[in-house]
Motif scaffolding. Structure first.
Motif, mmCIF file in Angstrom:
data_model
loop_
_atom_site.group_PDB
_atom_site.id
_atom_site.type_symbol
_atom_site.label_atom_id
_atom_site.label_comp_id
_atom_site.label_asym_id
_atom_site.label_seq_id
_atom_site.Cartn_x
_atom_site.Cartn_y
_atom_site.Cartn_z
ATOM 1 N N GLN A 86 0.845 -1.131 -0.169
ATOM 2 C CA GLN A 86 -0.185 -0.074 0.029
ATOM 3 C C GLN A 86 0.864 1.294 -0.061
ATOM 4 N N ARG A 87 0.518 2.271 -0.706
ATOM 5 C CA ARG A 87 0.935 3.741 -0.972
ATOM 6 C C ARG A 87 -0.093 4.548 -0.624
ATOM 7 N N ALA A 88 0.278 5.076 0.363
ATOM 8 C CA ALA A 88 -1.042 6.509 0.959
ATOM 9 C C ALA A 88 -0.587 7.760 0.385
ATOM 10 N N TYR A 89 -1.833 8.267 -0.277
ATOM 11 C CA TYR A 89 -1.612 9.738 -0.785
ATOM 12 C C TYR A 89 -2.387 10.731 -0.087
ATOM 13 N N LYS A 90 -1.848 11.963 0.273
ATOM 14 C CA LYS A 90 -2.735 12.767 0.879
ATOM 15 C C LYS A 90 -3.471 13.439 -0.057
ATOM 16 N N HIS A 91 -4.619 14.097 0.456
ATOM 17 C CA HIS A 91 -5.373 14.904 -0.637
ATOM 18 C C HIS A 91 -5.270 16.431 -0.170
ATOM 19 N N VAL A 92 -5.447 17.512 -0.754
ATOM 20 C CA VAL A 92 -5.389 18.954 -0.718
ATOM 21 C C VAL A 92 -6.775 19.617 -0.906
ATOM 22 N N LEU A 93 -7.087 20.304 0.025
ATOM 23 C CA LEU A 93 -8.296 21.075 -0.333
ATOM 24 C C LEU A 93 -8.026 22.356 -0.814
ATOM 25 N N ILE A 94 -8.500 22.784 -2.259
ATOM 26 C CA ILE A 94 -8.007 23.776 -3.112
ATOM 27 C C ILE A 94 -9.360 24.475 -3.166
ATOM 28 N N ILE A 95 -9.073 25.892 -2.727
ATOM 29 C CA ILE A 95 -10.080 26.812 -2.413
ATOM 30 C C ILE A 95 -9.983 27.703 -3.567
ATOM 31 N N ARG A 96 -10.925 27.924 -4.479
ATOM 32 C CA ARG A 96 -11.232 28.840 -5.660
ATOM 33 C C ARG A 96 -12.372 29.640 -5.762
ATOM 34 N N GLY A 97 -12.651 30.253 -6.629
ATOM 35 C CA GLY A 97 -13.775 31.062 -6.991
ATOM 36 C C GLY A 97 -15.268 30.819 -6.565
ATOM 37 N N SER A 98 -15.576 29.530 -6.640
ATOM 38 C CA SER A 98 -17.030 28.987 -6.873
ATOM 39 C C SER A 98 -17.557 28.828 -5.365
ATOM 40 N N THR A 99 -16.823 29.484 -4.453
ATOM 41 C CA THR A 99 -17.416 29.220 -2.993
ATOM 42 C C THR A 99 -17.209 30.629 -2.470
ATOM 43 N N ALA A 100 -18.234 30.937 -1.842
ATOM 44 C CA ALA A 100 -18.542 32.017 -0.604
ATOM 45 C C ALA A 100 -19.533 31.990 0.270
ATOM 46 N N ALA A 101 -19.381 33.116 1.273
ATOM 47 C CA ALA A 101 -20.435 32.858 1.940
ATOM 48 C C ALA A 101 -22.053 33.037 1.610
ATOM 49 N N PRO A 102 -23.036 32.453 2.059
ATOM 50 C CA PRO A 102 -24.292 32.395 1.344
ATOM 51 C C PRO A 102 -24.889 33.973 1.470
ATOM 52 N N PRO A 103 -25.784 34.155 0.665
ATOM 53 C CA PRO A 103 -26.488 35.457 0.666
ATOM 54 C C PRO A 103 -27.067 35.822 1.846
ATOM 55 N N ARG A 104 -27.629 34.717 2.541
ATOM 56 C CA ARG A 104 -28.271 35.005 3.897
ATOM 57 C C ARG A 104 -28.077 33.714 4.595
ATOM 58 N N LEU A 105 -27.870 33.881 5.815
ATOM 59 C CA LEU A 105 -27.736 32.557 6.732
ATOM 60 C C LEU A 105 -28.963 32.189 7.300
ATOM 61 N N ASP A 106 -29.141 30.629 7.115
ATOM 62 C CA ASP A 106 -30.213 30.041 7.669
ATOM 63 C C ASP A 106 -30.176 29.676 8.873
ATOM 64 N N CYS A 107 -30.884 29.717 9.932
ATOM 65 C CA CYS A 107 -30.681 29.580 11.128
ATOM 66 C C CYS A 107 -31.472 28.253 11.459
#
Length: 336
Positions: free
Chosen positions: A315-336
């Motif tokens: 077995q050879r284990a490989y690490k993942h990496v979170l890549i943050i780009r322009g398709s995510t942002a805070a929502p237009p309003r927060l749902d409580c």
């Protein structure tokens, strides 16, 4: 040019030239160099099929994969080819329309192609029928991104569960509470692993993963578009979509635009894999990078090591990496 011409040019016998090109022992380094220089000067290339008959080897390595993503398939092929560079092996690409439906036929196909070894990509890499048939047939294999039966054959792995948990946590940390999920092909083991990872992130944040916000996809762009359209056409549409690969995320991006929604202002979208498409999309996709190319290189190396009767790391284990780009942002309003 023939082997006799090479022998005459190098000042050795034709038998010696044959031994050099068949990589037989007891030939000095100096003689090998003279023969190869003579072959290069005469533009002579040995007959691969004749060599295969002598060695009882085809020198063919297969790559079996199903994933319909063209970018993913290209990464797989490029990785295998990179490892085969300067090796006497050639690649045979064997795409299977549905591994689940044709598992009983796969190894028969590989045997008819006279392959020396095979690299298995998901979902073939986790298919017990294929693994047992390969063992009975004596065909050397190695697996990419396997999640099951890890002792059955050498494998490269990535922690799908942890990767999915991290990208879902990122979406939640942005403030999203009404989050939809587009699942991948149910015959791929990674589908359930990633869904479980999302669930862990939801649970850690005190959120409930709503079943009516989970749509079935097939890892294809069109299935992502159709699934996203169903989610977004409702009056209470979600503020974010988590897709289990980049192809489906791109399909969701298309569906959003068809409905006049802006990404990420009206809707955040994330994928998985970090294929070239994720970087070329507009906006570029937030995603999880799994090193498909490197995993393909390593799996091919495992196959070659077995053919050379060398010790193989299971077995050879490989690490993942979170890549943050322009398709995510805070929502237009927060749902409580």
């Amino acid at each position: 040019m023939t082997i006799i011409d090479v022998a005459r040019h190098a000042g050795v016998s034709a038998k010696t030239v044959s031994r050099v090109f068949n990589d037989e022992p007891h030939v000095s380094a100096g003689v090998k160099q003279r023969v190869r220089e003579a072959a290069a000067a005469l533009d002579y290339h040995p007959n691969v099929m004749a060599q295969a008959l002598v060695r009882r080897r085809s020198h063919l390595i297969g790559l079996v994969y199903e994933n319909p993503s063209s970018s993913y398939g290209t990464e797989l092929q490029m990785g295998v080819l990179d490892r085969l560079r300067d090796e006497p092996y050639r690649l045979v690409v064997i795409p299977i329309a549905s591994v689940a439906e044709h598992a009983a036929e796969v190894v028969g196909l590989l045997r008819s192609a006279a392959l020396d070894g095979v690299v298995l990509a998901p979902p073939a890499s986790d298919n017990p029928r294929i693994l047992s048939d390969l063992q009975r047939a004596g065909i050397r294999c190695a697996r990419i991104a396997s999640t099951r039966l890890l002792d059955a054959a050498p494998s490269t792995t990535i922690d799908d569960l942890a990767a999915a948990r991290e990208i879902a946590a990122h979406v939640i940390e942005l403030g999203h509470r009404d989050i939809a999920i587009i699942k991948g092909d149910p015959t791929h083991a990674s589908t359930e692993a990633r869904l479980l990872g999302y669930g862990q992130a939801f649970h850690a944040a005190g959120l409930t993963m709503r079943l009516d916000r989970i749509e079935q996809g097939l890892f294809t762009r069109e299935s992502g578009r159709v699934a996203a359209a169903r989610l977004l056409e409702s009056a209470d549409r979600p503020s974010a979509i988590i897709a289990q690969n980049d192809e489906m995320a791109l399909g969701a991006l298309i569906a959003a635009r068809e409905l006049g929604l802006s990404v990420p202002e009206d809707l955040s979208i994330v994928g998985f894999d970090d294929t070239e498409l994720a970087q070329l999309a507009w906006p570029p996709l937030t995603t999880v990078r799994q090193p498909v190319f490197d995993m393909a290189v390593a799996a091919t190396d495992m196959v070659i090591a077995q053919l050379h009767r060398e010790q193989v790391t299971m077995q050879r284990a490989y690490k993942h990496v979170l890549i943050i780009r322009g398709s995510t942002a805070a929502p237009p309003r927060l749902d409580c």
